[in-house]
Design an enzyme around this catalytic site. Structure first.
Site: not given
Ligand code: 9PG
Length: 498
Positions: A154, A186, A294, A336, A355
């Site tokens: 973040y 990431d 994740d 996650c 998030d």
């Molecule tokens: C890295 C991130 C961070 C974050 C995670 C995750 O599209 N979606 O529903 C979606 C949800 C969460 C997200 C990404 C996409 O974030 O929760 O802390 O690690 O991946 O890419």
């Protein structure tokens, strides 16, 4: 899913509230009136990524669906609680349906049938906690002591660099911020699936981070989405037979992120399991003993698998077990984007909400697209608070504190609500502020958020300021847009003791 059991309650639905929890980390959990409408994302492609596509939220007024556990609450605080007795190989879904002067409850299971509990109680809070604890015990929940984590996501999102993470670690040391772990998120990898090769933009290799972090006194954490492979990845090109397939035999598109669709791995394939074990062992060998795993729902999607006899929950756990075996018993695994109950016993901690983001709400997506799984402070609070009882399943991670005032749209009350959430949930403590930008006041707030606490309990489920569990023993959240009970909009107030 096949219908298993049904109960008819002679209670007018107008009198009941319902406590639901969605399938995976990012799915919504809520406390609502049974006659209200449960939202379902308008966009079809959001179904795989935010929910169980085989058991979606209803989208209907008066029909509420929940995974693993559901409660119906009468105005006197009593009511009914339904809970799965095991989630090792089986997904359990609950549905409450408002009828004419009656309420109908259905429990459906996918996978081998297991025990379910359905109890009438004078104290729903206590019964929810007792049934959650029972499931945790049955599945040998791991509940290690809380860790304090600095996470790169973040602050830097995908533009993270090796040097930026080290800078923050040095600042954390210089300012004696009590982090246990510095976690790279990431952005370090060449592609989704190609974890061992660096992205040119990262300015180094992930294996070069744990050494300097250890010298600064921090454990090293690494983010992986181990069950995914981008269509552009070397992994997908070299091992097309490892991908989860659809009925037509072609690799499924499992979701959409990073500017395009992605595939999922078939975790019943022996070569995939060997790859997952090696991957986790390699990361451990580099010095990472904390892994943020994740997009784990990718291992449990509906599809055609190498071993068609394994249930989705079973396939998911085979993949998770391989990661655990590779990482080692003493590694700390944070799940996650993961099917919640089916992770019990394999993960140490679990993200229990969407998030956090440096803004309160993305109303257009939530309200007009029916999708509350997206990043926002509001969505994170709403869901993590409504899953308070899950500390019996793993160490809950309600996501990071954002203490900075620059590069953030959050106001003081909203920052206070995030801090309050970390306190009442009493799980993992994480921060993702660029530490160089924090002034004394922000540092003081961050320090406060890094103080471990024990999980708090709700005072009541018969009141709510905003469709979630908001009234806790230590304080009250106001998630609505207007002052209520003398608490400003989006604020948190400790209950005065005395
Ligand atoms: C890295 C991130 C961070 C974050 C995670 C995750 O599209 N979606 O529903 C979606 C949800 C969460 C997200 C990404 C996409 O974030 O929760 O802390 O690690 O991946 O890419």
């Amino acid at each position: 899913m096949s219908a298993e059991r049904r109960w008819l309650l002679a209670v007018p639905p107008q009198e009941l509230r319902v406590l639901v929890s969605g399938y995976q980390s990012w799915s919504e959990a809520e406390l609502r009136f049974l006659t209200e409408r449960q939202a379902v994302p308008l966009m079809r492609w959001r179904h795989e990524q935010g929910h169980d596509p085989a058991f979606l939220p209803s989208g209907e007024a008066g029909v509420w669906r929940s995974h693993t556990l559901m409660a119906l609450i009468r105005p006197d605080g009593g009511g009914w609680v339904g809970a799965a007795g095991d989630a090792t190989s089986t997904f359990t879904g609950w549905e409450a349906r408002a009828g004419q002067g009656v309420t109908e409850v259905t429990c459906t299971q996918e996978g081998p049938p297991t025990d379910v509990f359905w109890e009438e109680t004078g104290d729903v809070i206590r019964t929810v906690e007792a049934l959650a604890a029972r499931l945790g015990q049955k599945m040998h929940a791991r509940t290690p002591p809380p860790l304090r984590v600095w996470c790169s996501w973040y602050s830097y999102y995908r533009d993270v660099t090796l040097e930026a993470v080290l800078d923050n670690a040095r600042l954390a040391r210089a300012r004696t911020l009590p982090f246990d772990v510095v976690q790279l998120d990431d952005g370090f990898q060449a592609d989704i699936g190609d974890w061992l090769d660096p992205a040119p933009s990262f300015g180094g290799h992930a294996r070069d981070l744990p050494g300097p972090l250890a010298e600064l006194g921090f454990r090293a954490g690494l983010w992986l989405a181990p069950f995914l492979a981008a269509p552009t990845s070397r992994l997908a090109a070299e091992h097309p037979q490892w991908l989860l397939r659809g009925e037509d035999g072609t690799p499924l598109l499992a979701g959409h992120n990073w500017g395009g669709p992605y595939h999922a791995l078939d975790t019943t394939h022996p070569e995939v399991l060997a790859w997952l074990r090696d991957l986790a062992a390699t990361a451990r060998g580099w010095g990472y003993d904390y892994l943020k795993l994740d997009f784990l729902f990718g291992g449990a999607l509906p599809g055609v698998r190498h071993d068609p006899t394994v249930s989705r929950a079973g396939a998911y756990r085979m993949g998770m077990q391989a990661l655990r075996d590779g990482a080692g018993e003493d590694a700390f695994l944070l799940g996650c984007g993961a099917p919640l109950a089916s992770s019990i016993g394999l993960v140490d901690a679990m993200r229990t909400g969407p998030d956090v983001a440096p803004f309160w709400d993305e109303e257009s997506r939530r309200v007009w697209l029916g999708d509350a799984t997206g990043p926002s402070a509001r969505n994170a609070l709403h869901t993590a608070l409504s899953r308070w009882y899950q500390h019996a399943w793993y160490q809950p991670d309600p996501d990071v504190m954002i203490a900075r005032r620059e590069l953030s749209l959050l106001g003081n009350e909203e920052r206070g609500a995030l801090a309050g959430m970390l306190d009442v949930i009493g799980g993992l403590r994480a921060s993702s502020d660029p530490l160089g930008g924090l002034d004394e006041r922000e540092l003081a707030l961050l320090r406060r958020c890094l103080e471990p606490s024990t999980p708090d309990r709700p005072r009541t489920l018969t009141q709510s300021l905003g469709g979630a569990v908001t009234h806790f023993g230590r304080g009250t959240f106001n998630l609505t847009g207007a002052e209520a009970e003398e608490i400003p909009a989006h604020g948190y107030r400790e209950v005065s003791r005395g």
